[in-house]
Scaffold this active site. Sequence first.
Site, PDB file in Angstrom:
ATOM      1  CB  ILE A   7      -1.001   0.001   1.333  1.00 27.86           C
ATOM      2  CG1 ILE A   7      -1.850  -1.218   1.174  1.00 27.86           C
ATOM      3  CG2 ILE A   7      -1.834   1.237   1.198  1.00 27.86           C
ATOM      4  CD1 ILE A   7      -2.915  -1.390   0.195  1.00 27.86           C
ATOM      5  CB  CYS A   8       2.406   3.468  -1.792  1.00 27.79           C
ATOM      6  SG  CYS A   8       1.929   3.310  -3.553  1.00 27.79           S
ATOM      7  CB  ALA A   9       0.672   8.387  -1.818  1.00 22.44           C
TER       8      ALA A   9
END
Length: 103
Positions: A7-9
């Site tokens: 998960i990232c931005a």
Amino acid sequence: MKNIVLICAAGMSTSLLVTKMEKAAEAKGDDAKIAAYSIAEVNDVVKDADVVLLGPQVRYQEKTVKDAVAGRIPVDVIDMLAYGKMDGETVYAQALKLLEENK
């Protein structure tokens, strides 16, 4: 098959890391599905995940993600140095360790 979710931005900055992690899994002979998603997609993508790793830039969302998985699977933040170096082998090893600890 191991299902590893990153998960990232926006789900984009981890795409290179995913590729490197896939190579690390292949080198070990592991059957793993590794994919990156944005934080906005968490509730949809954790349903089938075995482990969730957060990019350092969204570490502040760790509680939100842990709430979403409700203790079903491990959640951790990717080591900042390993992330910065796009060290797929180290991050894949982190995922495997989490899976092993949570059997």
